[in-house]
Design a protein around this motif. Structure first.
Motif, PDB file in Angstrom:
ATOM      1  N   ALA A  92       0.826  -1.220   0.000  1.00 32.89           N
ATOM      2  CA  ALA A  92       0.000   0.000   0.000  1.00 32.89           C
ATOM      3  C   ALA A  92       0.850   1.256   0.000  1.00 32.89           C
ATOM      4  CB  ALA A  92      -0.930   0.001   1.206  1.00 32.89           C
ATOM      5  N   ASP A  93       2.162   1.096   0.123  1.00 30.81           N
ATOM      6  CA  ASP A  93       3.085   2.226   0.174  1.00 30.81           C
ATOM      7  C   ASP A  93       2.692   3.205   1.283  1.00 30.81           C
ATOM      8  OD1 ASP A  93       5.431   3.389  -0.670  1.00 30.81           O
ATOM      9  OD2 ASP A  93       4.452   4.674  -2.148  1.00 30.81           O
ATOM     10  N   GLU A  94       2.363   2.640   2.456  1.00 32.39           N
ATOM     11  CA  GLU A  94       1.967   3.460   3.598  1.00 32.39           C
ATOM     12  C   GLU A  94       3.162   4.250   4.125  1.00 32.39           C
ATOM     13  OE1 GLU A  94       0.008   1.300   6.743  1.00 32.39           O
ATOM     14  OE2 GLU A  94      -0.997   0.014   5.298  1.00 32.39           O
ATOM     15  N   VAL A  95       2.880   5.474   4.541  1.00 30.65           N
ATOM     16  CA  VAL A  95       3.920   6.325   5.110  1.00 30.65           C
ATOM     17  C   VAL A  95       3.397   6.987   6.379  1.00 30.65           C
ATOM     18  CG1 VAL A  95       5.113   6.808   2.945  1.00 30.65           C
ATOM     19  CG2 VAL A  95       3.253   8.298   3.683  1.00 30.65           C
ATOM     20  N   ILE A  96       4.330   7.363   7.256  1.00 27.05           N
ATOM     21  CA  ILE A  96       4.009   8.136   8.449  1.00 27.05           C
ATOM     22  C   ILE A  96       4.129   9.597   8.037  1.00 27.05           C
ATOM     23  CG2 ILE A  96       4.727   8.703  10.802  1.00 27.05           C
ATOM     24  CD1 ILE A  96       5.993   5.839  10.859  1.00 27.05           C
ATOM     25  N   THR A  97       3.040  10.322   8.169  1.00 24.42           N
ATOM     26  CA  THR A  97       3.058  11.717   7.722  1.00 24.42           C
ATOM     27  C   THR A  97       3.892  12.573   8.663  1.00 24.42           C
ATOM     28  OG1 THR A  97       0.997  12.163   8.899  1.00 24.42           O
ATOM     29  CG2 THR A  97       0.824  11.567   6.580  1.00 24.42           C
ATOM     30  N   GLY A  98       4.549  13.522   8.118  1.00 29.66           N
ATOM     31  CA  GLY A  98       5.400  14.431   8.865  1.00 29.66           C
ATOM     32  C   GLY A  98       6.296  15.166   7.898  1.00 29.66           C
ATOM     33  N   VAL A  99       7.348  15.737   8.402  1.00 30.31           N
ATOM     34  CA  VAL A  99       8.303  16.448   7.554  1.00 30.31           C
ATOM     35  C   VAL A  99       8.914  15.488   6.538  1.00 30.31           C
ATOM     36  CG1 VAL A  99      10.447  17.767   7.548  1.00 30.31           C
ATOM     37  CG2 VAL A  99       8.772  18.115   9.367  1.00 30.31           C
ATOM     38  N   ILE A 100       9.247  14.273   7.018  1.00 34.22           N
ATOM     39  CA  ILE A 100       9.759  13.214   6.152  1.00 34.22           C
ATOM     40  C   ILE A 100       8.688  12.134   6.086  1.00 34.22           C
ATOM     41  CG2 ILE A 100      11.526  11.433   5.885  1.00 34.22           C
ATOM     42  CD1 ILE A 100      13.439  13.268   7.393  1.00 34.22           C
ATOM     43  N   LEU A 101       8.427  11.625   4.903  1.00 34.73           N
ATOM     44  CA  LEU A 101       7.445  10.559   4.743  1.00 34.73           C
ATOM     45  C   LEU A 101       8.134   9.208   5.001  1.00 34.73           C
ATOM     46  CD1 LEU A 101       5.571  11.880   1.576  1.00 34.73           C
ATOM     47  CD2 LEU A 101       4.950  12.144   3.983  1.00 34.73           C
ATOM     48  N   TRP A 102       8.100   8.779   6.253  1.00 37.11           N
ATOM     49  CA  TRP A 102       8.755   7.541   6.659  1.00 37.11           C
ATOM     50  C   TRP A 102       7.907   6.351   6.243  1.00 37.11           C
ATOM     51  CZ3 TRP A 102      13.494   8.064   8.901  1.00 37.11           C
ATOM     52  CH2 TRP A 102      13.797   9.292   9.475  1.00 37.11           C
ATOM     53  N   PRO A 103       8.508   5.299   5.672  1.00 38.96           N
ATOM     54  CA  PRO A 103       7.728   4.109   5.295  1.00 38.96           C
ATOM     55  C   PRO A 103       7.286   3.314   6.531  1.00 38.96           C
ATOM     56  CG  PRO A 103      10.049   3.778   4.804  1.00 38.96           C
ATOM     57  CD  PRO A 103       9.903   5.197   5.260  1.00 38.96           C
ATOM     58  N   VAL A 104       6.023   2.958   6.553  1.00 42.38           N
ATOM     59  CA  VAL A 104       5.447   2.234   7.687  1.00 42.38           C
ATOM     60  C   VAL A 104       5.981   0.802   7.760  1.00 42.38           C
ATOM     61  CG1 VAL A 104       3.283   1.327   8.642  1.00 42.38           C
ATOM     62  CG2 VAL A 104       3.372   3.657   7.764  1.00 42.38           C
ATOM     63  N   TRP A 105       6.192   0.167   6.615  1.00 43.82           N
ATOM     64  CA  TRP A 105       6.625  -1.236   6.619  1.00 43.82           C
ATOM     65  C   TRP A 105       7.948  -1.416   7.360  1.00 43.82           C
ATOM     66  CZ3 TRP A 105      11.236  -2.882   4.660  1.00 43.82           C
ATOM     67  CH2 TRP A 105      11.899  -2.025   3.783  1.00 43.82           C
ATOM     68  N   LEU A 106       8.809  -0.420   7.247  1.00 39.79           N
ATOM     69  CA  LEU A 106      10.108  -0.515   7.916  1.00 39.79           C
ATOM     70  C   LEU A 106       9.952  -0.433   9.436  1.00 39.79           C
ATOM     71  CD1 LEU A 106      13.087  -0.826   7.346  1.00 39.79           C
ATOM     72  CD2 LEU A 106      13.260   1.648   7.170  1.00 39.79           C
ATOM     73  N   ALA A 107       8.985   0.361   9.883  1.00 40.56           N
ATOM     74  CA  ALA A 107       8.718   0.464  11.321  1.00 40.56           C
ATOM     75  C   ALA A 107       8.160  -0.848  11.867  1.00 40.56           C
ATOM     76  CB  ALA A 107       7.740   1.599  11.590  1.00 40.56           C
ATOM     77  N   LYS A 108       7.385  -1.560  11.057  1.00 37.09           N
ATOM     78  CA  LYS A 108       6.766  -2.814  11.492  1.00 37.09           C
ATOM     79  C   LYS A 108       7.678  -4.028  11.311  1.00 37.09           C
ATOM     80  CE  LYS A 108       2.065  -1.323  10.495  1.00 37.09           C
ATOM     81  NZ  LYS A 108       0.822  -1.652   9.785  1.00 37.09           N
TER      82      LYS A 108
END
Length: 157
Positions: free
Chosen positions: A98-114
């Motif tokens: 889904a190419d999910e990202v954490i919104t903020g100044v930098i669009l961090w990929p969610v998959w990497l956090a999980k």
């Protein structure tokens, strides 16, 4: 943990001395580094036998009975961690697709956090199966072990 310390210290120095905080520091520490430190520490602690154990009853049981009790407990833990790792893996794949990202100044990929969750839980599940078989073998014949199961760290009373 060192990375958390370095990033947080740099953010504090930049914020209070130079009035220019690192806008990405909070997201990096909270969404990535803390999660990784938390979950990736589990397999290390399991391998060393460093998990907290309430063992006042275990110390009173005969050796073979203790291992007979720990065998199904380790099997149940392995199944539970395996299920958690499986669903964690599905979450990583879903976030990737889904190419999910954490919104903020930098669009961090969610998959990497999980990712640290299944990366930690899969080997723990396999290791618990290994430990379960050691306990099962010891329960059957306490004189011969296929390998050494982690020991309890006995606290002094």
């Amino acid at each position: 943990m060192i990375a958390i310390l370095v990033v947080t210290t740099a953010d504090v120095v930049m914020r209070y001395l130079l009035n220019s905080p690192l806008s990405w520091a909070f997201d990096l520490v909270v969404h990535y580094l803390l999660v990784a430190a938390f979950f990736l520490g589990f397999p290390v602690a399991l391998g060393r036998g460093d998990h907290i154990a309430v063992d006042f009853l275990a110390r009173k049981l005969p050796v073979r009975l203790l291992h007979a009790v720990l065998f199904p407990a380790c099997c149940a833990g392995a199944v539970l961690l395996g299920v958690m790792a499986y669903y964690g893996s599905l979450e990583v794949i879903s976030a990737w697709r889904a190419d999910e990202v954490i919104t903020g100044v930098i669009l961090w990929p969610v998959w990497l956090a999980k990712l640290s969750i299944p990366v930690a839980l899969w080997p723990m599940s396999v290791r618990l199966v290994q430990i379960a078989f050691a306990h099962g073998a010891t329960a059957l014949d306490s004189r011969r072990f296929p390998f050494e199961a982690p020991k309890f760290h006995v606290a002094e009373d």
